[in-house]
Design a protein around this motif. Structure first.
Motif, mmCIF file in Angstrom:
data_model
loop_
_atom_site.group_PDB
_atom_site.id
_atom_site.type_symbol
_atom_site.label_atom_id
_atom_site.label_comp_id
_atom_site.label_asym_id
_atom_site.label_seq_id
_atom_site.Cartn_x
_atom_site.Cartn_y
_atom_site.Cartn_z
ATOM 1 N N MET A 31 0.849 -1.340 0.133
ATOM 2 C CA MET A 31 -0.008 0.052 0.114
ATOM 3 C C MET A 31 0.832 1.220 -0.065
ATOM 4 S SD MET A 31 -3.093 -0.852 2.535
ATOM 5 C CE MET A 31 -4.196 -2.215 2.303
ATOM 6 N N GLN A 32 1.872 1.331 0.793
ATOM 7 C CA GLN A 32 2.688 2.490 0.773
ATOM 8 C C GLN A 32 3.480 2.608 -0.505
ATOM 9 O OE1 GLN A 32 3.028 4.545 3.301
ATOM 10 N NE2 GLN A 32 4.392 5.949 2.248
ATOM 11 N N ALA A 33 3.962 1.635 -1.135
ATOM 12 C CA ALA A 33 4.705 1.746 -2.266
ATOM 13 C C ALA A 33 3.787 2.140 -3.384
ATOM 14 C CB ALA A 33 5.337 0.324 -2.548
ATOM 15 N N ALA A 34 2.584 1.596 -3.453
ATOM 16 C CA ALA A 34 1.569 2.040 -4.310
ATOM 17 C C ALA A 34 1.071 3.369 -4.298
ATOM 18 C CB ALA A 34 0.319 1.014 -4.506
ATOM 19 N N ALA A 35 0.993 3.863 -2.983
ATOM 20 C CA ALA A 35 0.594 5.093 -2.957
ATOM 21 C C ALA A 35 1.890 6.265 -3.014
ATOM 22 C CB ALA A 35 0.518 5.627 -1.400
ATOM 23 N N GLU A 36 2.877 5.905 -3.035
ATOM 24 C CA GLU A 36 4.136 6.773 -3.304
ATOM 25 C C GLU A 36 4.263 6.856 -4.932
ATOM 26 O OE1 GLU A 36 7.754 5.468 -1.421
ATOM 27 O OE2 GLU A 36 6.929 6.023 0.668
ATOM 28 N N TYR A 94 -8.489 -8.909 8.450
ATOM 29 C CA TYR A 94 -9.014 -7.839 9.095
ATOM 30 C C TYR A 94 -8.154 -6.561 9.335
ATOM 31 C CZ TYR A 94 -12.850 -5.351 11.860
ATOM 32 O OH TYR A 94 -13.817 -4.730 12.127
ATOM 33 N N VAL A 95 -7.061 -6.791 9.664
ATOM 34 C CA VAL A 95 -6.382 -5.795 9.907
ATOM 35 C C VAL A 95 -5.876 -5.106 8.463
ATOM 36 C CG1 VAL A 95 -3.819 -5.176 10.474
ATOM 37 C CG2 VAL A 95 -5.251 -6.713 11.989
ATOM 38 N N ALA A 96 -5.818 -6.010 7.493
ATOM 39 C CA ALA A 96 -5.333 -5.448 6.287
ATOM 40 C C ALA A 96 -6.477 -4.420 5.793
ATOM 41 C CB ALA A 96 -5.113 -6.494 4.941
ATOM 42 N N GLU A 97 -7.625 -4.834 6.062
ATOM 43 C CA GLU A 97 -8.846 -3.931 5.685
ATOM 44 C C GLU A 97 -8.814 -2.708 6.414
ATOM 45 O OE1 GLU A 97 -12.256 -7.434 4.681
ATOM 46 O OE2 GLU A 97 -12.590 -6.045 6.363
ATOM 47 N N GLU A 98 -8.450 -2.656 7.606
ATOM 48 C CA GLU A 98 -8.423 -1.413 8.321
ATOM 49 C C GLU A 98 -7.285 -0.331 7.836
ATOM 50 O OE1 GLU A 98 -10.188 -0.589 11.153
ATOM 51 O OE2 GLU A 98 -11.535 -1.897 10.214
ATOM 52 N N TYR A 99 -6.270 -1.175 7.483
ATOM 53 C CA TYR A 99 -5.082 -0.293 6.772
ATOM 54 C C TYR A 99 -5.826 0.491 5.190
ATOM 55 C CZ TYR A 99 -1.240 -0.991 10.043
ATOM 56 O OH TYR A 99 -0.297 -0.831 10.979
ATOM 57 N N ALA A 100 -6.332 -0.511 4.520
ATOM 58 C CA ALA A 100 -7.033 -0.093 3.382
ATOM 59 C C ALA A 100 -7.846 1.228 3.709
ATOM 60 C CB ALA A 100 -7.869 -1.212 2.819
ATOM 61 N N VAL A 101 -8.591 1.322 4.917
ATOM 62 C CA VAL A 101 -9.395 2.553 5.121
ATOM 63 C C VAL A 101 -8.353 3.689 5.232
ATOM 64 C CG1 VAL A 101 -10.828 3.602 6.601
ATOM 65 C CG2 VAL A 101 -11.372 1.336 6.210
ATOM 66 N N GLN A 102 -7.143 3.482 6.253
ATOM 67 C CA GLN A 102 -6.449 4.696 6.148
ATOM 68 C C GLN A 102 -5.650 5.160 5.109
ATOM 69 O OE1 GLN A 102 -6.390 5.802 9.364
ATOM 70 N NE2 GLN A 102 -8.125 4.465 9.712
ATOM 71 N N TYR A 103 -5.445 4.073 4.122
ATOM 72 C CA TYR A 103 -4.783 4.493 2.901
ATOM 73 C C TYR A 103 -5.507 5.209 1.903
ATOM 74 C CZ TYR A 103 -0.025 2.916 3.869
ATOM 75 O OH TYR A 103 1.346 2.870 4.367
ATOM 76 N N THR A 104 -6.862 4.954 1.983
ATOM 77 C CA THR A 104 -7.669 5.607 1.184
ATOM 78 C C THR A 104 -8.132 6.991 1.633
ATOM 79 O OG1 THR A 104 -8.895 3.319 0.456
ATOM 80 C CG2 THR A 104 -10.266 5.556 0.116
#
Length: 324
Positions: free
Chosen positions: A115-120, A160-170
Motif C-alpha cells: 500500500m505504501q509503495a503504491a501510494a508513493e 481484517y487488519v489489512a482492511e483497516e489499513y485500506a481505510v487509512q490509505y484511502t
C-alpha cells in the motif's frame, strides 16, 4: 457487466502480486487477453512457475522474483504501474495458528508495504485479497459486510487488519483501496496437494484417482463456492470502480451456499464415481457456516457472478483431467 468490456486506458500496466499463484495466474491470463501489460511480483514460495509458463514469452508479461516483506522490492515493482492487484499472501487457517509471526509479517507488513509503495507511485487503484474468514464467529446468515464477529484464527486477524489499513490509505494517502472478501474460490490451477489444500481440488483429485477423500467434520458445514473466473471479474471491476466505492470491503462469492456433502454429491455425479468419503475431525479455526450477501458488490462494483457451482466445477474438472 462483462469485465472484458471495461475500457481501461490502452496498454495499461497491471501489477499482480502473487501472480504465479492460483488466483493471480488467472488474473494474469485475463489481463493479457485484454491487451494490457502484466508485471508479476512473486517469491515463488506458494506460487508455481508452471502457472505462468504460458505467459513467459508474451511481450507484455514480466516476472520479477521478490518478496512483499521487502519494501524496496515493493517500491521497485510499483514504479509505472497503473493498477495493483495484491494477491500475495499466506493463506492457510490451520497453519496461521501454528505460525503467527510468519503470517503477520507476510499478510500485515507485506500488505502495508504494498500500500505504501503504491501510494508513493501514485497507482490509480489498489485491489487486494481479503477473506470471508474475517466474519469469525458471527452467526448472521447470509454474511453482510457491516457485521463481523470475533476472528477465529491468526489468518482471519491479518485479513481484517489489512482492511483497516485500506481505510487509512484511502482516507489519508490518496490510494483508492478495494477489498475482495473471497469466499471459497475454486477453479483451474488450484493446487490439490499439501496438508492445507482447498477442499474442491482435493476432492476432485481423490475421485479422479478412485480414492476416498477426507471430509473434516460431519460434512454439514456450508460454504459459498465461487468460480475463479467470477473472482477475476470482481478484481477488474474494482479497478474501474469510482472513488466513492473505495475504502470498502466486498463479499466476492456466488451468493449461494452448499454443504460439503452436497458439493461432494455433485462432484461424484459429474465424475461418474460412487465412492464414500472418510469423515475426520474438524479443523481448528474453521467457520461452521459461510454464505454471502453480494448485494453491495453488485451495487457498487457492478459484480454479477456468471457461474453456478455445477458449471464452474465442470470447467475445473476438465482442467484437472488434463493437468493432474
Amino acid at each position: 457487466m462483462n469485465y472484458r468490456t471495461i475500457d481501461f486506458p490502452k496498454n495499461s500496466l497491471f501489477l499482480v502480486t502473487g501472480g504465479a499463484g492460483f488466483i493471480g495466474s488467472n488474473l494474469c491470463g485475463a489481463i493479457l487477453s485484454m491487451g494490457h501489460r502484466v508485471r508479476v511480483l512473486d517469491n515463488l514460495s506458494t506460487g508455481y512457475e508452471k502457472n505462468i509458463a504460458g505467459f513467459r514469452t508474451h511481450p507484455k508479461f514480466e516476472l520479477i522474483e521478490g518478496d512483499i516483506r521487502d519494501f524496496a522490492a515493493c517500491a521497485r515493482v510499483c514504479t509505472g504501474a497503473d493498477y495493483v492487484l495484491h494477491q500475495a499472501a499466506a493463506v492457510s487457517v490451520p497453519e496461521s495458528i501454528e505460525r503467527p509471526l510468519a503470517y503477520t509479517e507476510t499478510n500485515v507488513m507485506g500488505t502495508v508495504n504494498m500500500m505504501q509503495a503504491a501510494a508513493e507511485a501514485h497507482v490509480k487503484k489498489f485491489v487486494y485479497a481479503s477473506s470471508s474468514a474475517v466474519y469469525g464467529d458471527d452467526l448472521t446468515m447470509p454474511k453482510r459486510e457491516d457485521t463481523v464477529g470475533r476472528r477465529l484464527s491468526v489468518y482471519a486477524v491479518t485479513k481484517y487488519v489489512a482492511e483497516e489499513y485500506a481505510v487509512q490509505y484511502t482516507t489519508h494517502y490518496g490510494l483508492d483501496c478495494y477489498g475482495m472478501r473471497y469466499f471459497n474460490v475454486y477453479g483451474r490451477r488450484q493446487d490439490p496437494n499439501g496438508a492445507y489444500a482447498a477442499v474442491v481440488p482435493k476432492f476432485v483429485e481423490a475421485l479422479l484417482r478412485d480414492m476416498p477423500p477426507t471430509v473434516n467434520g460431519d460434512g454439514e458445514q456450508s460454504r459459498d463456492f465461487v468460480y475463479v473466473e467470477d473472482v477475476v471479474q470482481a478484481n477488474l471491476l474494482a479497478c474501474a470502480a469510482p472513488h466513492e466505492a473505495a475504502g470498502e470491503a466486498y463479499n466476492i462469492a456466488s451468493g449461494k451456499q452448499s454443504s460439503l456433502n452436497e458439493m461432494y454429491a455433485v462432484l461424484k455425479r459429474l465424475l461418474g464415481k460412487d465412492i464414500a468419503p472418510v469423515y475426520g475431525p474438524e479443523r481448528a479455526g474453521d467457520i461452521r457456516h459461510s454464505g454471502a450477501d453480494i448485494a453491495k458488490a453488485r451495487e457498487k462494483l457492478g459484480y454479477t457472478p456468471a457461474y453456478d457451482f455445477e458449471r464452474g466445477v465442470a470447467e475445473a474438472i476438465a482442467w484437472y483431467r488434463e493437468n493432474l
